[in-house]
Design an enzyme around this catalytic site. Structure first.
Site, PDB file in Angstrom:
ATOM      1  N   CYS A 289       1.056  -1.411  -0.118  1.00  0.00           N
ATOM      2  CA  CYS A 289       0.045  -0.015   0.213  1.00  0.00           C
ATOM      3  C   CYS A 289       0.880   1.356  -0.046  1.00  0.00           C
ATOM      4  CB  CYS A 289      -1.050   0.047   0.879  1.00  0.00           C
ATOM      5  SG  CYS A 289      -0.247   0.212   2.876  1.00  0.00           S
ATOM      6  N   HIS A 337      -2.564   1.447   6.861  1.00  0.00           N
ATOM      7  CA  HIS A 337      -3.178   1.328   5.441  1.00  0.00           C
ATOM      8  C   HIS A 337      -3.327   2.940   4.984  1.00  0.00           C
ATOM      9  CE1 HIS A 337      -4.300  -0.874   1.826  1.00  0.00           C
ATOM     10  NE2 HIS A 337      -5.249   0.032   1.733  1.00  0.00           N
ATOM     11  N   HIS A 349      -5.737   1.916  -4.507  1.00  0.00           N
ATOM     12  CA  HIS A 349      -4.859   1.612  -3.403  1.00  0.00           C
ATOM     13  C   HIS A 349      -4.562  -0.148  -3.702  1.00  0.00           C
ATOM     14  CE1 HIS A 349      -7.970  -0.995  -0.812  1.00  0.00           C
ATOM     15  NE2 HIS A 349      -8.356  -0.968  -2.019  1.00  0.00           N
TER      16      HIS A 349
END
Length: 379
Positions: A289, A337, A349
């Site tokens: 990520c 994240h 993402h």
């Protein structure tokens, strides 16, 4: 299809939602494809009612829906733990690289200092030899023994200069030895930090692999149809969270446009769609990520921290209502994240192991906050 036909297809896909495109760029295959994905999956805000967009719960015939949801939660928990460990691994890896660089710099500094120390010792030796050649008679005695005033003054000046030279060499030797001691202690400290971060990396690597293996093992127990239902259940949960976020009216206050750098970052990030998530990866073929957001903003000419936690800690924070495309949305209370905001309630993402870089709803996960990698004004 041609550009005009593709644009019409986007308008058809978004009919009844009042939505076109992702970040206001009309034209281009990437923008069109992205808009189609967003409209087709219901990730964009619009006029459709919540009932129209609420997914039906997964209820496998003859199966236990509650059990499947428990499996989903367990798998999700395992991957969340793996993602936290991934960011810990990334942080440790970054520190290892930094400390290795510092150790190399220190080694060069120590080498240069040792060469200088050797030169000073040679000078000190030369001064000692000169004193030996004069019979070791103190300069003061020579002055007293001189009957010629001019010779006396010349000897006095030479004696003073000799004393200053000796003092200077001794002072430099003392300072250099102290510096070398400091360098050695610093190098030792760096080595200790390096070893500590290597251990952190190894521990994080083990935890990542253990959690991913456990999640895969859980999934492997499911039949093919159950796996399909599980995937749908995951998507439904994300869509429900996104719908709740949209229903809060959050998009009504978000209308900023991307900066020029933001557009470049978005272009890079969306061009990676479909590439596999791999923990610790920063491209160009696979990403995690924060690796995706790092490379995307590097492509836009900005260097940002490696991990989502450091991106949250170091980059300027902006209120949600002031968010604009290109900004980074940080998720979960531990900032484990990150995704890039595209506009119209969507992000791009790298989700987790077993998934690919994709577009999803910005509200599909718990939002911690928003950060802005560039300080430029919106267009």
């Amino acid at each position: 299809m041609g550009s005009q036909g593709a644009q019409q297809g986007v308008r058809d896909a978004g009919a009844g939602r009042g939505v076109w495109g992702v970040w206001g760029v009309r034209g281009g295959r990437l923008a069109v494809c992205t808009a189609v994905v967003l409209c087709a999956t219901g990730l964009l805000g619009g006029t459709a009612t919540a009932a129209q967009r609420t997914p039906a719960p997964a209820s496998p015939p003859g199966g236990d829906a509650r059990h499947l949801d428990e499996v989903r939660k367990e798998i999700e928990g395992l991957y969340r733990t793996a993602e936290r460990a991934t960011e810990e691994y990334n942080a440790a890896e970054e520190q290892v690289q930094l400390q290795q660089k510092k150790i190399v710099e220190l080694a060069r500094t120590i080498d240069a200092a040792q060469q200088r120390l050797a030169a000073l010792k040679r000078r000190a030796g030369a001064l000692a030899s000169a004193q030996y050649r004069t019979g070791g008679i103190p300069p003061e005695a020579k002055l007293v023994l001189s009957a010629d005033p001019e010779v006396f003054l010349a000897n006095a000046d030479l004696a003073r200069k000799g004393q200053q030279a000796v003092k200077g060499v001794i002072s430099q030797l003392t300072q250099l030895k102290s510096d070398l001691q400091d360098y050695a202690e610093d190098a030792s400290h760096r080595w200790e930090e390096l070893e500590a971060n290597r251990k952190k990396k190894d521990a994080a690597r083990k935890e990542i692999n253990d959690k991913i293996d456990a999640a895969k093992e859980l999934e492997s127990r499911l039949a093919a149809k159950e796996k399909e239902r599980l995937r749908k259940l995951e998507d439904d949960q994300a869509l429900l969270a996104q719908q709740k976020w949209l229903d809060s009216g959050v998009l009504k206050d978000i209308s900023n446009k991307a900066s020029e750098q933001g557009k470049k970052a978005i272009s890079y990030a969306t061009s990676q769609i479909g590439k596999d998530y791999v923990w610790g990866a920063v491209g160009p073929d696979t990403f995690d990520c924060s690796g995706l957001t790092l490379r995307s903003w590097q492509a836009a000419g900005h260097t940002i921290p490696r991990t989502s936690q450091e991106q949250w800690r170091q980059l300027p924070r902006v209120p949600l209502k002031d968010m604009r495309p290109g900004d980074l949305i940080i998720y979960f209370s531990d900032a484990s994240h990150v995704g890039m905001y595209l506009g119209d309630g969507a992000i791009v993402h790298a989700p987790r192991p077993g998934r690919q870089v994709t577009i999803t709803g910005a509200g599909s996960m718990p939002i911690l906050g928003v950060v802005r990698p560039d300080g430029g004004a919106a267009d």
